[in-house]
Design an enzyme around this catalytic site. Sequence first.
Site, PDB file in Angstrom:
ATOM      1  N   GLY A  77      -0.984  -3.547  -4.682  1.00  0.00           N
ATOM      2  CA  GLY A  77      -0.117  -3.660  -3.515  1.00  0.00           C
ATOM      3  C   GLY A  77      -0.819  -4.172  -2.272  1.00  0.00           C
TER       4      GLY A  77
ATOM      5  N   ASN B 295      -2.419  -0.319  13.128  1.00  0.00           N
ATOM      6  CA  ASN B 295      -1.605  -1.109  12.197  1.00  0.00           C
ATOM      7  C   ASN B 295      -0.330  -1.588  12.893  1.00  0.00           C
ATOM      8  OD1 ASN B 295      -0.126  -2.096   9.976  1.00  0.00           O
ATOM      9  ND2 ASN B 295      -0.975  -0.537   8.612  1.00  0.00           N
TER      10      ASN B 295
ATOM     11  N   HIS C  67     -12.122   9.567  -4.375  1.00  0.00           N
ATOM     12  CA  HIS C  67     -11.444   9.227  -5.628  1.00  0.00           C
ATOM     13  C   HIS C  67     -11.348   7.712  -5.735  1.00  0.00           C
ATOM     14  CE1 HIS C  67      -9.876  13.277  -6.523  1.00  0.00           C
ATOM     15  NE2 HIS C  67      -9.526  13.388  -5.252  1.00  0.00           N
TER      16      HIS C  67
ATOM     17  N   CYS D 132      -5.485 -16.016   8.158  1.00  0.00           N
ATOM     18  CA  CYS D 132      -5.633 -14.582   7.857  1.00  0.00           C
ATOM     19  C   CYS D 132      -5.561 -13.776   9.149  1.00  0.00           C
ATOM     20  CB  CYS D 132      -6.967 -14.349   7.159  1.00  0.00           C
ATOM     21  SG  CYS D 132      -7.432 -12.607   7.081  1.00  0.00           S
TER      22      CYS D 132
ATOM     23  N   HIS E  50     -14.206 -13.308   5.143  1.00  0.00           N
ATOM     24  CA  HIS E  50     -12.953 -13.268   4.384  1.00  0.00           C
ATOM     25  C   HIS E  50     -13.206 -13.281   2.878  1.00  0.00           C
ATOM     26  CE1 HIS E  50      -8.603 -13.903   3.988  1.00  0.00           C
ATOM     27  NE2 HIS E  50      -8.845 -14.835   3.093  1.00  0.00           N
TER      28      HIS E  50
ATOM     29  N   GLN F 176      -7.544   1.291   5.148  1.00  0.00           N
ATOM     30  CA  GLN F 176      -6.559   1.818   6.088  1.00  0.00           C
ATOM     31  C   GLN F 176      -6.838   3.282   6.388  1.00  0.00           C
ATOM     32  OE1 GLN F 176      -2.350   0.983   5.699  1.00  0.00           O
ATOM     33  NE2 GLN F 176      -2.748  -0.313   3.917  1.00  0.00           N
TER      34      GLN F 176
ATOM     35  N   ALA G 273       0.239 -10.377  14.069  1.00  0.00           N
ATOM     36  CA  ALA G 273       1.711 -10.431  14.117  1.00  0.00           C
ATOM     37  C   ALA G 273       2.253 -10.110  15.510  1.00  0.00           C
ATOM     38  CB  ALA G 273       2.283  -9.456  13.097  1.00  0.00           C
TER      39      ALA G 273
ATOM     40  N   ARG H  61      -5.574   1.963 -29.779  1.00  0.00           N
ATOM     41  CA  ARG H  61      -5.538   0.916 -30.811  1.00  0.00           C
ATOM     42  C   ARG H  61      -4.241   0.114 -30.814  1.00  0.00           C
ATOM     43  NH1 ARG H  61      -7.107   5.595 -34.478  1.00  0.00           N
ATOM     44  NH2 ARG H  61      -8.791   6.257 -33.120  1.00  0.00           N
TER      45      ARG H  61
HETATM   46  O1  LIG Z   1       0.061  -1.046   4.228  1.00  0.00           O
HETATM   47  P1  LIG Z   1       0.120  -2.207   3.286  1.00  0.00           P
HETATM   48  O2  LIG Z   1      -1.230  -2.651   2.813  1.00  0.00           O
HETATM   49  O3  LIG Z   1       0.957  -3.332   3.800  1.00  0.00           O
HETATM   50  O4  LIG Z   1       0.912  -1.654   1.999  1.00  0.00           O
HETATM   51  C1  LIG Z   1       0.325  -1.146   0.851  1.00  0.00           C
HETATM   52  O5  LIG Z   1      -0.260   0.152   1.048  1.00  0.00           O
HETATM   53  C2  LIG Z   1       0.635   1.192   1.452  1.00  0.00           C
HETATM   54  C3  LIG Z   1      -0.133   2.499   1.507  1.00  0.00           C
HETATM   55  O6  LIG Z   1      -0.658   2.884   0.254  1.00  0.00           O
HETATM   56  C4  LIG Z   1       1.841   1.302   0.518  1.00  0.00           C
HETATM   57  O7  LIG Z   1       2.797   2.175   1.093  1.00  0.00           O
HETATM   58  C5  LIG Z   1       2.495  -0.063   0.268  1.00  0.00           C
HETATM   59  O8  LIG Z   1       3.499   0.093  -0.743  1.00  0.00           O
HETATM   60  C6  LIG Z   1       1.433  -1.064  -0.190  1.00  0.00           C
HETATM   61  O9  LIG Z   1       2.008  -2.332  -0.395  1.00  0.00           O
END
Ligand SMILES: O=P(O)(O)O[C@H]1O[C@H](CO)[C@@H](O)[C@H](O)[C@H]1O
Lengths: 350, 350
Positions: free
Chosen positions: B161, B77, B300, B52, B115, B170, B61, B30
Amino acid sequence: MADFDLTEHPHRRYNPLTGEWLLVSPHRSRRPWQGQQEATDEAPRPAHDPTCYLCPGNVRANGEVNPNYSGTFVFDNDFAALLPDTPVGEVNIGGLLRAEAESGVGRVICFSPRHDLTLPEMSPEAIRGVVDVWTQQFRELGARPDINYVQIFENKGQVMGCSNPHPHGQIWAQRTVPGEPAQETQQQQAYFQQHGRSLLTDYLALELEQQQRVVLANAHWVTVVPYWAVWPFETLVLPRRHVQDLTQLTDEEKDALADMVRQLTIRYDNLFQTSFPYSAGLHQRPTDGQQHAAWHLHLHFYPPLLRSATVRKFMVGYELLGNAQRDITPEAAAQRLRELPDVHYKSARQ
Amino acid sequence: MADFDLTEHPHRRYNPLTGEWLLVSPHRSRRPWQGQQEATDEAPRPAHDPTCYLCPGNVRANGEVNPNYSGTFVFDNDFAALLPDTPVGEVNIGGLLRAEAESGVGRVICFSPRHDLTLPEMSPEAIRGVVDVWTQQFRELGARPDINYVQIFENKGQVMGCSNPHPHGQIWAQRTVPGEPAQETQQQQAYFQQHGRSLLTDYLALELEQQQRVVLANAHWVTVVPYWAVWPFETLVLPRRHVQDLTQLTDEEKDALADMVRQLTIRYDNLFQTSFPYSAGLHQRPTDGQQHAAWHLHLHFYPPLLRSATVRKFMVGYELLGNAQRDITPEAAAQRLRELPDVHYKSARQ
Ligand SMILES: O=P(O)(O)O[C@H]1O[C@H](CO)[C@@H](O)[C@H](O)[C@H]1O
Ligand SMILES: O=P(O)(O)O[C@H]1O[C@H](CO)[C@@H](O)[C@H](O)[C@H]1O
């Protein structure tokens, strides 16, 4: 293959205070950032804001009027997460659905009548007043039979969920010992039993020997970026003397703590020339009537900013599902903090 | 004094998967909110964005060109937090300064070439493609002798983030088992040894009996707001059958998982009529060659929003220094999610 090098190679570090590990990825600080930009809290504020429920003389949500206080001011939180009169009760279905009533107290501590200040902009004497109110509150709440742990903390800045820029902190005090201090109790006890000295006494000795992670030191206190820091510029403020709580500090030690808080928060503000957001707080012995000889009082500062006033570290996917993770080494963070000027950037500008 | 009532009184709840407690303050929802407002990710996006680095045919990159993929697309990555070729090494000074080299792999999974889509806007068949790529990746990475745990996750939305709105997740896979799955391993093993059934089998039976926290159910999967949910609208997606990892699922179970992810994320978007941010991920058995009979695969979802598209829950001062805390009960959250329409608000508008 090159030798293992903490400044270069991904590694895990151990946090002896909690027993948990952290993932460190030093090379990752080079990645570009195209994500969220944080708002900064830079709008100038008046010394008194008639719409602020923390300023002296103003009316709060429950209709009470704040006194015309001149130093600190403490009151029961109008929207406390913990309440003193919770009925006792519990649920336990097969050990899988388990709940227990919890009681406690939530308080707000205004650090200053001035709406426009923050800790690093306050005088050493005014910060000493804050240390004194922390001490009184810990003594008073800790003495209550229904309170077995007292958590004193500050959320500073919008990005840390703070909804009012008036300088203030909070106290959540309760019947049970929360998770973090419970883990620290266990870890410190085990170490003390084995070594006969507090974990943080021995840790501090190592830090003073190595100097790499020391940010600031005065006669009674030392601030380090802990070996196991999770947040980019996280620090741990340690008393040189092994004490369990604030009530054991001498006057001189309290002055020195006020000075340390001031010096540290000035450097934080100077890092990105912004009012530096953080959550910070004291960890002290539980007030459950046990002796807790192993407990070593300390302050944690958890600031979220990573690269600038607007780019933060996110504790999200991997961090929530796997493990805490950081991108710059604690040693690099300590060096940056150590090299900052000791005059607040705002007063330096004048 | 009134009877103890979980819908009214502050209480603690136990998380049997981690062994940790959570503070619940039902009355606190509340309180007014004058703090930070989150930005929403509502700007319409093109189906293909030439800037993108995840869209088909674009340059990344490191100079590599993405293929013209039509389903999912996985690549290493370019800024991975974990690297395969870390030299072995460790530090241990007095048990207080401890570090260990860590090696692993970071990958990105594009969910779709489009996208402008997100999981709830994708077709059941396209989401099934994502489930298949999760399964393949777990199989492939889990078979490597240098990988003992595979964390698959998604950070969705700027507030979590995520720095690129192109639908993607990821994988962070590594030599050691991170903290969260290590705790879950321990808790599930202890339960299994004592009861001869998996912890989540018994938990699911209780939830199906009580129905209060069930959000969605299909022939093979059930989604609940767990009794110990930390985030306001946190959910746990459980297979009805006790399996350790994705590779054990039948085709029908994988279709049903894709359907469940779709149904759940549609309701999430509908809750505040916004592209609902979250971090989500799979917890599966460690791939360390041990049997892990006790492990029960689950997903989760950790979404931060509390009251609207712009007001989130902050895990800050008390939560970082003391204990996780929530303001609305899991039962209230489940009821709200359950009552939402099953058609995505964007397609309903058309
Ligand atoms: O890997 P990204 O997408 O650049 O980064 C994001 O996910 C990661 C994994 O949870 C985190 O460590 C980063 O702080 C977040 O910005
Ligand atoms: O009590 P406040 O300042 O309104 O609220 C802030 O601090 C609390 C304690 O850390 C958190 O639970 C809230 O999420 C945060 O917004």
